[in-house]
Design an enzyme around this catalytic site. Structure first.
Site, PDB file in Angstrom:
ATOM      1  N   SER A   3     -10.197  -5.819  10.320  1.00 16.61           N
ATOM      2  CA  SER A   3     -11.690  -5.173   9.719  1.00 16.61           C
ATOM      3  C   SER A   3     -12.348  -6.466   9.195  1.00 16.61           C
ATOM      4  O   SER A   3     -11.634  -6.975   7.952  1.00 16.61           O
ATOM      5  CB  SER A   3     -11.342  -4.047   8.599  1.00 16.61           C
ATOM      6  OG  SER A   3     -11.255  -2.892   9.445  1.00 16.61           O
ATOM      7  N   ARG A   6       0.709  -1.305   0.094  1.00 17.82           N
ATOM      8  CA  ARG A   6      -0.122  -0.222   0.014  1.00 17.82           C
ATOM      9  C   ARG A   6       0.877   1.113  -0.178  1.00 17.82           C
ATOM     10  O   ARG A   6       1.872   1.205   0.796  1.00 17.82           O
ATOM     11  CB  ARG A   6      -0.987   0.065   1.316  1.00 17.82           C
ATOM     12  CG  ARG A   6      -1.708  -1.005   1.086  1.00 17.82           C
ATOM     13  CD  ARG A   6      -3.096  -0.984   2.387  1.00 17.82           C
ATOM     14  NE  ARG A   6      -3.954  -2.186   2.138  1.00 17.82           N
ATOM     15  CZ  ARG A   6      -4.575  -2.579   3.316  1.00 17.82           C
ATOM     16  NH1 ARG A   6      -4.778  -1.735   4.486  1.00 17.82           N
ATOM     17  NH2 ARG A   6      -5.526  -3.531   3.195  1.00 17.82           N
TER      18      ARG A   6
END
Length: 429
Positions: A352, A262
């Site tokens: 998550s 990322r």
């Protein structure tokens, strides 16, 4: 991606759901494009019909020797052919414009998701474990004597720049052990199928799991067009892209341990110290493909899978449901699991788990066939099970001792070759 028919049938409800995310009404723009596209398609169909009718009459005019009518009809056929080509090209362009717009609109939150603007409005569901009382000031992971010999940020920066780390010795062994522990737990007790996937993917895969087009700057692209995956959600979910699955094959439950990449484009100056936010990291991901009727039940199940990892490691955590303003682009509902980090004296996100409904399935054209019925879109879910680097941080900080050593969770001992601690000199024993 959204079903245009649902927007047509109830634009007010669509805009109200977007409003819960803090977005302005988009149905007027969507429906205007849709109407223009449909009008162009209708005009093309009309031109095609007129071309076909004129083509049939051309032969008749020639047969009866009506040269004037023959020439008029031939000119009309040529005119309609040109008009049809123009309208078909226009319809194709308007279809692409509508699709491009729909691809930028986030998923709609479920009614049960709490209203809110940001993370301060998230709602805590439960806590597990009690944070340990230290008789000394706990340190952050990168400042622990046990970690420093094997956690080398300087050499990583020489090789790659900031937000990279080079792990050696005990730190590399602990990192590997955590990933193996998670995989073994998920595959032997949670019923997930271990999968090894590529980390380079085509545009279509990134579109399928909604990283493109909106979040291109958050990912890395090679010079020949491949994308480095930000998570194996991309590869695992796209394994069913374009498929029509038998209902009996569902649910499909997968897990993978991969490198993830990322750019952290929107996090300048945030969590720059240590391993908390890196450009390259490893994660054990969970993905489920289900029927619509079972996706919410599967969401709870996946959340428990991630929580169990922390419980086995003895790491205190809390589970929250994200509010509408803090939820990810593709999610209908998300549970965040936050682990206790004594060095920061707070809970930090380590997983998550999201249910996406048919939002990703529409982008991927992933369907299943109910018994005796027509194909329907599957529901997709994804969640971290867990982020390996953040789990390493939590193990170090929660296990730290006053002398600078770290006691390892008992559950990890078999994956550490029977070693139970890391000394203040960074040695396993």
């Amino acid at each position: 991606m959204h079903d245009i028919r649902i927007i047509r049938d109830n634009p007010a409800a669509f805009d109200a759901a977007l409003g819960r995310r803090g977005l302005s009404a988009l149905s007027p723009q969507v429906l205007a494009l849709d109407e223009a596209r449909r009008a162009t398609i209708l005009a093309a169909e009309t031109a095609k019909a007129e071309q076909n009718a004129a083509s049939k009459e051309v032969g008749a005019a020639k047969a009866r020797g009506d040269d004037a009518e023959f020439e008029r009809l031939r000119a009309l056929v040529a005119e309609k052919k040109g008009e049809l080509a123009r309208l078909e090209e226009e319809a194709k362009a308007r279809d692409a414009e509508l699709r491009d717009l729909l691809l930028t609109i986030p998923n709609l939150p479920l009614a049960e998701v709490p209203e809110g603007a940001d993370e301060t409005d998230n709602v805590e569901l439960r806590r597990w474990g009690t944070p340990r009382d230290f008789d000394f000031a706990p340190r952050e992971h990168y400042d622990l004597p046990a970690a420093r010999p094997g956690m080398d940020f300087e050499t990583a920066a020489k090789l790659s720049g900031s937000r990279f780390v080079l792990l050696r010795g005990a730190m590399a062994r602990l990192h590997r052990a955590l990933a193996q522990f998670m995989l073994d737990l998920h595959t032997t007790e949670h019923g997930l199928t271990e999968t090894m996937t590529p980390v380079l993917v085509r545009d279509e895969a990134m579109y399928g799991t909604n990283q493109l087009p909106k979040f291109a700057e958050d990912s890395y692209q090679t010079t020949n067009g491949w994308w480095l995956i930000p998570t194996s959600e991309v590869t695992l979910t796209n394994t069913v892209a374009g498929d029509i699955l038998d209902e009996g094959a569902l649910p499909i439950r997968m897990t993978a341990h991969t490198l993830c990449f990322r750019s952290e484009a929107g996090s300048a100056g945030k969590d720059t110290a240590g391993m908390l936010r890196q450009h390259q990291f490893e994660k054990v991901e969970m993905v489920s493909i289900t029927t619509p009727e079972t996706s919410l039940e599967e969401h709870e199940r996946m959340t428990r899978c991630a929580e169990t990892v922390l419980e086995r490691l003895g790491l205190p955590y809390r589970t929250v449901v994200l509010c509408t303003g803090d939820m990810g682009f593709g999610a209908q509902k998300t549970h965040d699991i936050e682990v206790w980090l004594p060095g920061q004296n707070c809970y930090r996100e380590i997983s998550s788990v999201s249910v996406c409904g048919d939002f990703q399935a529409r982008r991927m054209n992933a369907r299943y066939r109910p018994a005796g019925g027509k194909p329907e879109f599957v529901h997709t879910l994804n969640g971290s099970g867990l982020a390996v680097g953040r789990c390493l941080i939590a193990v170090l900080e929660n296990g730290q001792q006053a002398d600078g050593s770290v006691h390892l969770p008992q559950a990890l001992h078999p994956w550490m070759g029977g070693k139970t601690r890391i000394t203040a000199q960074g040695v396993l024993e």
